[in-house]
Design an enzyme around this catalytic site. Sequence first.
Site, mmCIF file in Angstrom:
data_model
loop_
_atom_site.group_PDB
_atom_site.id
_atom_site.type_symbol
_atom_site.label_atom_id
_atom_site.label_comp_id
_atom_site.label_asym_id
_atom_site.label_seq_id
_atom_site.Cartn_x
_atom_site.Cartn_y
_atom_site.Cartn_z
ATOM 1 N N TYR A 38 15.314 -5.886 2.209
ATOM 2 C CA TYR A 38 15.086 -5.068 1.010
ATOM 3 C C TYR A 38 16.377 -5.063 0.189
ATOM 4 C CZ TYR A 38 11.280 -3.283 3.985
ATOM 5 O OH TYR A 38 10.205 -3.170 4.824
ATOM 6 N N SER A 84 7.472 -6.438 14.290
ATOM 7 C CA SER A 84 6.685 -6.210 13.078
ATOM 8 C C SER A 84 5.984 -7.500 12.685
ATOM 9 C CB SER A 84 7.622 -5.740 11.963
ATOM 10 O OG SER A 84 6.910 -5.569 10.763
ATOM 11 N N ASN A 85 4.776 -7.343 12.160
ATOM 12 C CA ASN A 85 3.980 -8.507 11.726
ATOM 13 C C ASN A 85 3.670 -9.455 12.883
ATOM 14 O OD1 ASN A 85 3.895 -7.945 8.772
ATOM 15 N ND2 ASN A 85 6.105 -8.096 8.991
ATOM 16 N N GLN A 87 5.202 -2.421 13.935
ATOM 17 C CA GLN A 87 4.875 -2.078 12.555
ATOM 18 C C GLN A 87 4.014 -3.199 11.983
ATOM 19 O OE1 GLN A 87 7.352 -1.582 8.471
ATOM 20 N NE2 GLN A 87 8.055 -0.253 10.108
ATOM 21 N N TYR A 92 2.297 -0.130 7.739
ATOM 22 C CA TYR A 92 3.004 -0.268 6.447
ATOM 23 C C TYR A 92 2.013 -0.513 5.321
ATOM 24 C CZ TYR A 92 3.315 -5.499 6.567
ATOM 25 O OH TYR A 92 3.066 -6.838 6.589
ATOM 26 N N PHE A 93 2.480 -0.269 4.093
ATOM 27 C CA PHE A 93 1.611 -0.192 2.909
ATOM 28 C C PHE A 93 0.514 0.857 3.119
ATOM 29 C CE2 PHE A 93 2.439 -4.956 1.768
ATOM 30 C CZ PHE A 93 3.545 -4.613 1.018
ATOM 31 N N PRO A 94 0.846 2.063 3.602
ATOM 32 C CA PRO A 94 -0.206 3.053 3.867
ATOM 33 C C PRO A 94 -1.002 3.429 2.617
ATOM 34 C CG PRO A 94 1.973 4.091 3.915
ATOM 35 C CD PRO A 94 2.191 2.605 3.879
ATOM 36 N N SER A 113 0.274 -0.016 -1.492
ATOM 37 C CA SER A 113 1.231 -0.084 -2.606
ATOM 38 C C SER A 113 0.885 0.879 -3.747
ATOM 39 C CB SER A 113 1.349 -1.516 -3.139
ATOM 40 O OG SER A 113 1.788 -2.384 -2.124
ATOM 41 N N LYS A 137 -3.993 7.534 -8.580
ATOM 42 C CA LYS A 137 -3.490 7.829 -9.940
ATOM 43 C C LYS A 137 -3.641 6.659 -10.896
ATOM 44 C CE LYS A 137 1.168 6.461 -8.756
ATOM 45 N NZ LYS A 137 2.578 6.774 -8.648
HETATM 46 N N1 LIG Z 1 7.262 -4.497 8.093
HETATM 47 C C1 LIG Z 1 6.958 -5.041 6.948
HETATM 48 O O1 LIG Z 1 6.811 -6.265 6.831
HETATM 49 C C2 LIG Z 1 6.789 -4.149 5.745
HETATM 50 C C3 LIG Z 1 6.152 -4.655 4.601
HETATM 51 C C4 LIG Z 1 6.001 -3.790 3.524
HETATM 52 C C5 LIG Z 1 6.453 -2.480 3.596
HETATM 53 N N2 LIG Z 1 7.091 -2.038 4.720
HETATM 54 C C6 LIG Z 1 7.586 -0.644 4.833
HETATM 55 O O2 LIG Z 1 6.530 0.235 4.551
HETATM 56 C C7 LIG Z 1 6.942 1.163 3.561
HETATM 57 C C8 LIG Z 1 5.761 1.613 2.749
HETATM 58 O O3 LIG Z 1 5.241 0.542 1.956
HETATM 59 P P1 LIG Z 1 5.394 0.534 0.377
HETATM 60 O O4 LIG Z 1 6.391 1.542 -0.022
HETATM 61 O O5 LIG Z 1 5.642 -0.867 -0.035
HETATM 62 O O6 LIG Z 1 3.945 0.897 -0.117
HETATM 63 P P2 LIG Z 1 3.040 2.228 -0.007
HETATM 64 O O7 LIG Z 1 3.659 3.216 0.890
HETATM 65 O O8 LIG Z 1 1.667 1.754 0.274
HETATM 66 O O9 LIG Z 1 3.061 2.756 -1.513
HETATM 67 C C9 LIG Z 1 4.208 3.380 -2.011
HETATM 68 C C10 LIG Z 1 4.054 3.640 -3.506
HETATM 69 O O10 LIG Z 1 3.011 4.581 -3.742
HETATM 70 C C11 LIG Z 1 3.399 5.437 -4.814
HETATM 71 N N3 LIG Z 1 3.457 6.813 -4.274
HETATM 72 C C12 LIG Z 1 3.918 7.203 -3.060
HETATM 73 N N4 LIG Z 1 3.750 8.525 -2.874
HETATM 74 C C13 LIG Z 1 3.161 8.993 -3.990
HETATM 75 C C14 LIG Z 1 2.731 10.268 -4.404
HETATM 76 N N5 LIG Z 1 2.842 11.336 -3.623
HETATM 77 N N6 LIG Z 1 2.190 10.396 -5.643
HETATM 78 C C15 LIG Z 1 2.047 9.332 -6.436
HETATM 79 N N7 LIG Z 1 2.428 8.088 -6.103
HETATM 80 C C16 LIG Z 1 2.974 7.909 -4.887
HETATM 81 C C17 LIG Z 1 4.735 4.938 -5.332
HETATM 82 O O11 LIG Z 1 4.486 3.902 -6.287
HETATM 83 P P3 LIG Z 1 4.552 4.063 -7.897
HETATM 84 O O12 LIG Z 1 5.440 5.224 -8.199
HETATM 85 O O13 LIG Z 1 5.072 2.743 -8.386
HETATM 86 O O14 LIG Z 1 3.138 4.261 -8.325
HETATM 87 C C18 LIG Z 1 5.287 4.302 -4.078
HETATM 88 O O15 LIG Z 1 6.298 3.364 -4.338
HETATM 89 C C19 LIG Z 1 8.019 0.404 2.769
HETATM 90 O O16 LIG Z 1 8.836 1.259 2.009
HETATM 91 C C20 LIG Z 1 8.712 -0.320 3.871
HETATM 92 O O17 LIG Z 1 9.674 0.540 4.468
HETATM 93 C C21 LIG Z 1 7.245 -2.852 5.794
#
Ligand SMILES: NC(=O)c1ccc[n+]([C@@H]2O[C@H](COP(=O)([O-])OP(=O)(O)OC[C@H]3O[C@@H](n4cnc5c(N)ncnc54)[C@H](OP(=O)(O)O)[C@@H]3O)[C@@H](O)[C@H]2O)c1
Length: 309
Positions: A59, A156-157, A176, A204-206, A209, A215
């Site tokens: 990252y 992970s993965n 993860q 991840y990606f709960p 994205s 919203k």
């Molecule tokens: N192991 C892996 O290969 C892998 C891959 C991907 C991610 N990850 C990990 O997983 C974590 C989570 O994934 P992610 O952050 O990519 O995606 P995510 O959790 O699915 O979505 C996060 C996005 O949702 C929006 N959001 C979050 N909370 C909110 C709320 N309360 N109200 C409104 N919008 C909200 C924001 O986007 P906006 O403000 O832009 O709308 C935020 O950036 C990452 O940060 C990373 O640490 C790991």
Amino acid sequence: MERKTRLGKSDLVVNPVGLGTNAVGGHNLYPNLDEEAGKDVVRTAIEHGMNFLDTAFIYGPERSEELVGQVVREYKREDIVLATKGAHQFKGEDVVFNNSPSFLKQSVEDSLQRLRTDYIDLYYIHFPDEDTPKDEAVGALKELKDEGKIRSIGVSNFSVEQLEEANKDGYVDVIQGEYNLFKREAEKEMLPYTAEKGISFVPYFPFASGLLVGKYDENTTFDDLRAKNPLFQGEAFKQNLAKVDQLRPIAEEKGVEVPHIVLAWYLNQPSIDTVIPGAKRTQQVIDNLKTLDVDLSDDEISRIDNIFS
Ligand SMILES: NC(=O)c1ccc[n+]([C@@H]2O[C@H](COP(=O)([O-])OP(=O)(O)OC[C@H]3O[C@@H](n4cnc5c(N)ncnc54)[C@H](OP(=O)(O)O)[C@@H]3O)[C@@H](O)[C@H]2O)c1
């Protein structure tokens, strides 16, 4: 509400709602990120009891670990459970995955430097490579654990087969993987396996994205990694938004919002002890913590299940 949970059979005790930090200094993933805003997101998380922070070498690259490390130093280290990941190796312009013991050991040393800490609570092999036997890769992490450099071992993965190989000696604490209401592959074999073995599954990606936050509408456009994500394209995007709309009445009946019932639903799945939604604003962190007040009934769990099954 103060709630804590143990990750698998590790010693790590975390808040069931943690913080994903790929938008904290993750300049290679999101354009125009403000680093100070990212640090504020991490501070807000820690100050509100969200003690589980998830970062990775890639990252930024490197920058997320550096910024998270700067904030962690402002607090008592033992109050924070710090997870990071490695496996990406730069070879000129190319990036390859490397799980060799020597590469993983050097990667942990480099992460310790960037995080400016003496130990990492949870170190994940970020992606599998093609060559290294997975138990050998995990064996290298076990040595680092015995030396006190990491406290627990993650992958992970990994597929279920790769996880089985990695966990031959029972050393894997956490896996993860991608999992959300739109991507439910893990339910077939992965979650039953992790539940049986006492391994914690961190999805991840709960929010897919952000799609599952409720919203966006069909006019929302994206200039980041979502621009190419199939879930956000054309007719599929419209159908996905319509599914998210069906969550609204369930959330309203409970006096909460869509993201809270989405995260609470995951926490009811076998072996999911914690979730790590990403956040770009401090308000999102505070908002996601409202999940801790949500108890879903069996009926609500199956209504949500049916919308996405
Ligand atoms: N192991 C892996 O290969 C892998 C891959 C991907 C991610 N990850 C990990 O997983 C974590 C989570 O994934 P992610 O952050 O990519 O995606 P995510 O959790 O699915 O979505 C996060 C996005 O949702 C929006 N959001 C979050 N909370 C909110 C709320 N309360 N109200 C409104 N919008 C909200 C924001 O986007 P906006 O403000 O832009 O709308 C935020 O950036 C990452 O940060 C990373 O640490 C790991």
